[in-house]
Enzyme design. Structure first.
Site, PDB file in Angstrom:
ATOM      1  N   SER A  16       0.825  -1.200   0.000  1.00 13.28           N
ATOM      2  CA  SER A  16       0.000   0.000   0.000  1.00 13.28           C
ATOM      3  C   SER A  16       0.863   1.255   0.000  1.00 13.28           C
ATOM      4  CB  SER A  16      -0.964  -0.060   1.200  1.00 13.28           C
ATOM      5  OG  SER A  16      -2.000   0.879   1.075  1.00 13.28           O
ATOM      6  N   ASP A  41      -9.989  -4.779  -4.765  1.00 13.86           N
ATOM      7  CA  ASP A  41      -9.289  -3.976  -3.768  1.00 13.86           C
ATOM      8  C   ASP A  41     -10.028  -2.651  -3.626  1.00 13.86           C
ATOM      9  OD1 ASP A  41      -7.589  -2.307  -2.345  1.00 13.86           O
ATOM     10  OD2 ASP A  41      -5.771  -3.047  -3.308  1.00 13.86           O
ATOM     11  N   HIS A  70      -7.461  -5.722  -0.088  1.00 17.94           N
ATOM     12  CA  HIS A  70      -6.324  -4.814   0.012  1.00 17.94           C
ATOM     13  C   HIS A  70      -5.192  -5.364   0.878  1.00 17.94           C
ATOM     14  CE1 HIS A  70      -4.270  -1.054  -0.455  1.00 17.94           C
ATOM     15  NE2 HIS A  70      -4.256  -0.820   0.835  1.00 17.94           N
TER      16      HIS A  70
END
Length: 266
Positions: A96, A218, A246
Protein backbone atom coordinates in the site's frame (compact mmCIF):
# COMPACT_ATOMS: atom_id res chain seq x y z
CA UNK A 1 21.48 7.72 17.23
CA UNK A 2 21.57 3.95 16.77
CA UNK A 3 19.04 3.20 19.44
CA UNK A 4 16.81 6.09 18.42
CA UNK A 5 16.19 4.77 14.89
CA UNK A 6 15.86 1.18 16.06
CA UNK A 7 13.40 2.17 18.78
CA UNK A 8 11.61 4.88 16.79
CA UNK A 9 10.63 2.39 14.10
CA UNK A 10 10.66 -0.76 16.25
CA UNK A 11 13.21 -2.30 13.85
CA UNK A 12 13.69 -6.08 13.91
CA UNK A 13 16.33 -8.00 11.97
CA UNK A 14 15.78 -11.75 11.54
CA UNK A 15 17.04 -14.69 9.53
CA UNK A 16 20.30 -15.42 7.78
CA UNK A 17 21.49 -14.90 4.27
CA UNK A 18 23.58 -12.61 2.14
CA UNK A 19 20.52 -10.91 0.62
CA UNK A 20 18.20 -8.72 2.71
CA UNK A 21 14.45 -8.37 2.19
CA UNK A 22 12.84 -5.38 3.89
CA UNK A 23 9.10 -5.71 4.44
CA UNK A 24 7.26 -2.39 4.79
CA UNK A 25 3.63 -2.33 5.99
CA UNK A 26 0.68 -0.23 4.84
CA UNK A 27 -1.68 2.15 6.63
CA UNK A 28 -3.51 0.76 9.64
CA UNK A 29 -1.23 -2.25 9.74
CA UNK A 30 2.16 -3.07 11.29
CA UNK A 31 5.08 -5.42 10.76
CA UNK A 32 3.14 -8.43 12.13
CA UNK A 33 1.13 -8.37 8.88
CA UNK A 34 4.17 -9.97 7.18
CA UNK A 35 4.46 -12.97 9.55
CA UNK A 36 3.60 -15.56 6.87
CA UNK A 37 6.17 -14.15 4.44
CA UNK A 38 8.79 -13.83 7.19
CA UNK A 39 8.34 -17.50 8.08
CA UNK A 40 8.82 -18.44 4.42
CA UNK A 41 11.87 -16.29 3.66
CA UNK A 42 13.80 -16.12 6.97
CA UNK A 43 15.58 -19.47 6.41
CA UNK A 44 17.36 -18.13 3.30
CA UNK A 45 17.31 -14.34 3.62
CA UNK A 46 18.06 -11.65 6.13
CA UNK A 47 14.74 -9.99 6.97
CA UNK A 48 14.24 -6.36 7.96
CA UNK A 49 10.98 -5.37 9.65
CA UNK A 50 9.87 -2.03 11.04
CA UNK A 51 6.80 -0.02 11.99
CA UNK A 52 6.14 3.38 10.44
CA UNK A 53 6.01 6.13 13.07
CA UNK A 54 2.44 6.29 14.35
CA UNK A 55 1.77 2.59 13.81
CA UNK A 56 2.48 -0.69 15.57
CA UNK A 57 5.07 -0.47 18.35
CA UNK A 58 6.82 2.58 16.89
CA UNK A 59 7.70 5.47 19.18
CA UNK A 60 4.49 7.54 19.09
CA UNK A 61 6.33 10.49 20.65
CA UNK A 62 8.35 10.73 17.41
CA UNK A 63 5.16 11.54 15.50
CA UNK A 64 4.31 15.13 14.66
CA UNK A 65 1.70 16.18 12.08
CA UNK A 66 4.18 18.73 10.72
CA UNK A 67 7.03 16.29 10.19
CA UNK A 68 4.75 13.61 8.71
CA UNK A 69 2.76 15.96 6.49
CA UNK A 70 3.97 14.11 3.37
CA UNK A 71 5.32 10.70 2.39
CA UNK A 72 8.85 12.12 2.09
CA UNK A 73 9.37 11.90 5.85
CA UNK A 74 8.50 8.21 5.85
CA UNK A 75 10.99 7.76 3.00
CA UNK A 76 13.64 9.53 5.11
CA UNK A 77 12.91 7.13 7.97
CA UNK A 78 13.41 4.19 5.61
CA UNK A 79 16.74 5.59 4.40
CA UNK A 80 17.81 6.20 8.03
CA UNK A 81 17.13 2.53 8.70
CA UNK A 82 19.16 1.43 5.65
CA UNK A 83 22.06 3.69 6.67
CA UNK A 84 21.98 2.55 10.30
CA UNK A 85 22.06 -1.14 9.33
CA UNK A 86 24.39 -0.51 6.36
CA UNK A 87 21.89 -2.14 3.98
CA UNK A 88 22.55 -1.86 0.25
CA UNK A 89 20.93 -3.63 -2.70
CA UNK A 90 18.07 -4.86 -0.53
CA UNK A 91 14.82 -6.18 -1.95
CA UNK A 92 12.01 -4.01 -0.61
CA UNK A 93 8.45 -5.33 -0.45
CA UNK A 94 6.11 -2.42 0.20
CA UNK A 95 2.40 -2.82 0.88
CA UNK A 96 0.00 0.00 0.00
CA UNK A 97 1.47 3.39 1.01
CA UNK A 98 4.90 1.78 1.49
CA UNK A 99 5.05 1.34 -2.28
CA UNK A 100 5.32 5.11 -2.78
CA UNK A 101 7.45 5.51 0.37
CA UNK A 102 10.01 3.07 -1.06
CA UNK A 103 9.81 4.74 -4.49
CA UNK A 104 10.66 8.12 -2.93
CA UNK A 105 13.51 6.51 -0.96
CA UNK A 106 14.86 4.85 -4.12
CA UNK A 107 14.85 8.17 -5.98
CA UNK A 108 17.21 9.59 -3.32
CA UNK A 109 19.40 6.51 -2.70
CA UNK A 110 18.88 4.00 -5.54
CA UNK A 111 21.81 1.87 -4.32
CA UNK A 112 19.85 0.92 -1.22
CA UNK A 113 17.59 -1.31 -3.32
CA UNK A 114 18.13 -3.98 -5.97
CA UNK A 115 14.39 -4.46 -6.51
CA UNK A 116 11.11 -2.97 -5.37
CA UNK A 117 7.98 -5.10 -5.07
CA UNK A 118 4.75 -3.12 -4.67
CA UNK A 119 1.75 -4.91 -3.18
CA UNK A 120 -1.53 -3.08 -3.86
CA UNK A 121 0.22 0.30 -4.06
CA UNK A 122 -1.03 3.50 -5.71
CA UNK A 123 0.57 6.77 -6.81
CA UNK A 124 -2.76 8.62 -6.55
CA UNK A 125 -6.09 7.57 -5.04
CA UNK A 126 -8.18 10.38 -6.53
CA UNK A 127 -9.65 10.10 -9.99
CA UNK A 128 -8.34 12.67 -12.47
CA UNK A 129 -8.82 13.47 -16.15
CA UNK A 130 -7.79 10.28 -17.96
CA UNK A 131 -6.78 8.60 -14.69
CA UNK A 132 -8.73 6.09 -12.59
CA UNK A 133 -7.62 6.31 -8.97
CA UNK A 134 -10.75 4.84 -7.44
CA UNK A 135 -12.07 7.78 -5.41
CA UNK A 136 -13.81 11.11 -5.89
CA UNK A 137 -12.97 13.86 -3.38
CA UNK A 138 -16.51 13.53 -1.98
CA UNK A 139 -15.82 9.83 -1.22
CA UNK A 140 -12.70 10.76 0.73
CA UNK A 141 -14.42 13.61 2.58
CA UNK A 142 -17.10 11.12 3.68
CA UNK A 143 -14.37 8.73 4.85
CA UNK A 144 -12.58 11.48 6.85
CA UNK A 145 -15.89 12.54 8.43
CA UNK A 146 -16.62 8.94 9.49
CA UNK A 147 -13.11 8.62 10.97
CA UNK A 148 -13.51 11.83 12.98
CA UNK A 149 -17.06 11.08 14.18
CA UNK A 150 -16.26 7.70 15.73
CA UNK A 151 -12.86 6.35 14.78
CA UNK A 152 -13.32 2.93 16.37
CA UNK A 153 -16.68 2.37 14.71
CA UNK A 154 -15.14 3.42 11.40
CA UNK A 155 -12.23 0.99 11.88
CA UNK A 156 -14.50 -1.97 12.62
CA UNK A 157 -16.61 -1.16 9.54
CA UNK A 158 -13.72 -0.45 7.18
CA UNK A 159 -11.64 -3.53 8.08
CA UNK A 160 -13.98 -6.20 6.60
CA UNK A 161 -14.35 -4.21 3.35
CA UNK A 162 -10.58 -3.81 3.01
CA UNK A 163 -9.85 -7.44 3.89
CA UNK A 164 -12.60 -8.77 1.54
CA UNK A 165 -12.69 -12.21 3.16
CA UNK A 166 -16.23 -12.70 4.40
CA UNK A 167 -15.43 -16.38 5.05
CA UNK A 168 -12.62 -15.45 7.50
CA UNK A 169 -14.02 -12.81 9.88
CA UNK A 170 -11.02 -13.26 12.18
CA UNK A 171 -8.80 -11.59 9.55
CA UNK A 172 -11.01 -8.50 9.41
CA UNK A 173 -10.95 -8.46 13.22
CA UNK A 174 -7.15 -8.55 13.16
CA UNK A 175 -6.99 -5.55 10.82
CA UNK A 176 -9.61 -3.71 12.90
CA UNK A 177 -7.38 -4.26 15.95
CA UNK A 178 -4.23 -2.83 14.33
CA UNK A 179 -6.28 0.13 13.05
CA UNK A 180 -7.69 0.66 16.55
CA UNK A 181 -4.17 0.59 18.02
CA UNK A 182 -3.36 3.84 16.21
CA UNK A 183 -4.20 7.08 17.99
CA UNK A 184 -7.31 8.44 16.21
CA UNK A 185 -5.74 11.87 15.61
CA UNK A 186 -2.69 10.25 14.00
CA UNK A 187 -4.81 7.87 11.91
CA UNK A 188 -6.91 10.73 10.54
CA UNK A 189 -3.89 12.89 9.70
CA UNK A 190 -2.02 10.00 8.04
CA UNK A 191 -5.08 8.92 6.04
CA UNK A 192 -5.36 12.43 4.60
CA UNK A 193 -1.64 12.55 3.73
CA UNK A 194 -1.94 9.22 1.91
CA UNK A 195 -5.26 9.73 0.14
CA UNK A 196 -4.49 13.29 -0.99
CA UNK A 197 -0.99 12.43 -2.26
CA UNK A 198 -0.05 12.38 -5.93
CA UNK A 199 3.24 10.76 -6.94
CA UNK A 200 2.42 10.03 -10.57
CA UNK A 201 5.22 12.33 -11.78
CA UNK A 202 7.78 10.37 -9.75
CA UNK A 203 7.09 7.03 -11.46
CA UNK A 204 9.11 7.68 -14.66
CA UNK A 205 12.13 8.75 -12.56
CA UNK A 206 12.43 5.40 -10.81
CA UNK A 207 15.46 3.43 -12.02
CA UNK A 208 15.13 0.36 -9.81
CA UNK A 209 13.46 -2.78 -11.27
CA UNK A 210 9.93 -2.87 -9.88
CA UNK A 211 7.20 -5.52 -9.85
CA UNK A 212 3.63 -4.46 -9.12
CA UNK A 213 1.58 -7.20 -7.46
CA UNK A 214 -2.10 -6.44 -7.97
CA UNK A 215 -4.97 -8.23 -6.25
CA UNK A 216 -8.59 -7.99 -7.40
CA UNK A 217 -11.57 -6.43 -5.54
CA UNK A 218 -9.29 -3.98 -3.77
CA UNK A 219 -11.33 -1.15 -2.21
CA UNK A 220 -8.35 1.24 -2.36
CA UNK A 221 -6.60 0.29 -5.61
CA UNK A 222 -8.53 -0.53 -8.80
CA UNK A 223 -6.76 -2.74 -11.39
CA UNK A 224 -6.22 0.27 -13.68
CA UNK A 225 -3.76 1.68 -11.13
CA UNK A 226 -1.47 -1.34 -11.33
CA UNK A 227 -1.42 -1.12 -15.12
CA UNK A 228 -0.78 2.63 -14.96
CA UNK A 229 2.30 2.15 -12.76
CA UNK A 230 3.63 -0.66 -14.95
CA UNK A 231 3.31 1.64 -17.97
CA UNK A 232 5.02 4.61 -16.28
CA UNK A 233 7.88 2.95 -14.37
CA UNK A 234 10.75 2.32 -16.84
CA UNK A 235 11.58 -1.14 -15.42
CA UNK A 236 8.08 -1.77 -14.10
CA UNK A 237 6.21 -5.03 -14.56
CA UNK A 238 2.65 -5.89 -13.56
CA UNK A 239 1.82 -9.25 -11.99
CA UNK A 240 -1.86 -9.86 -11.28
CA UNK A 241 -2.23 -12.27 -8.38
CA UNK A 242 -5.09 -14.66 -7.56
CA UNK A 243 -6.09 -12.89 -4.36
CA UNK A 244 -8.82 -10.47 -3.30
CA UNK A 245 -8.87 -7.37 -1.14
CA UNK A 246 -6.32 -4.81 0.01
CA UNK A 247 -4.34 -7.06 2.39
CA UNK A 248 -3.63 -10.23 0.40
CA UNK A 249 -0.40 -10.94 2.31
CA UNK A 250 -2.70 -11.70 5.26
CA UNK A 251 -5.76 -13.09 3.46
CA UNK A 252 -3.94 -15.16 0.78
CA UNK A 253 -0.43 -15.48 2.22
CA UNK A 254 0.71 -18.43 0.07
CA UNK A 255 -0.24 -16.60 -3.13
CA UNK A 256 1.70 -13.49 -2.11
CA UNK A 257 4.70 -15.46 -0.83
CA UNK A 258 4.86 -17.40 -4.09
CA UNK A 259 4.63 -14.18 -6.15
CA UNK A 260 7.45 -12.56 -4.13
CA UNK A 261 9.58 -15.69 -4.60
CA UNK A 262 8.98 -15.50 -8.37
CA UNK A 263 10.01 -11.82 -8.42
CA UNK A 264 13.24 -12.56 -6.55
CA UNK A 265 14.07 -15.59 -8.72
CA UNK A 266 13.54 -13.57 -11.90
Amino acid sequence: MATSIMQRNNVQMLGDGSQTIIFAHGFGSDQTAWRHQVAAFAPNFRIGLFDHVGGGKSDFSAYSPRRYSSLYSYAEDLLDLCAELKLTKSILVGHSVSGMVSLLAALVEPDCFSQLIFLDASPRYLNDDGYVGGFEQSDLDTLYAAMSTNYYAWASGFAPIAMATQDKPELAAEFANTLAAIRPDIAQAVAKVIFQSDHRDDLPRLNVPTVILQASDDIAVPPEVGQYMADKIPQGKLMNIAARGHLPHISAPDVVTSAIAQCIAA
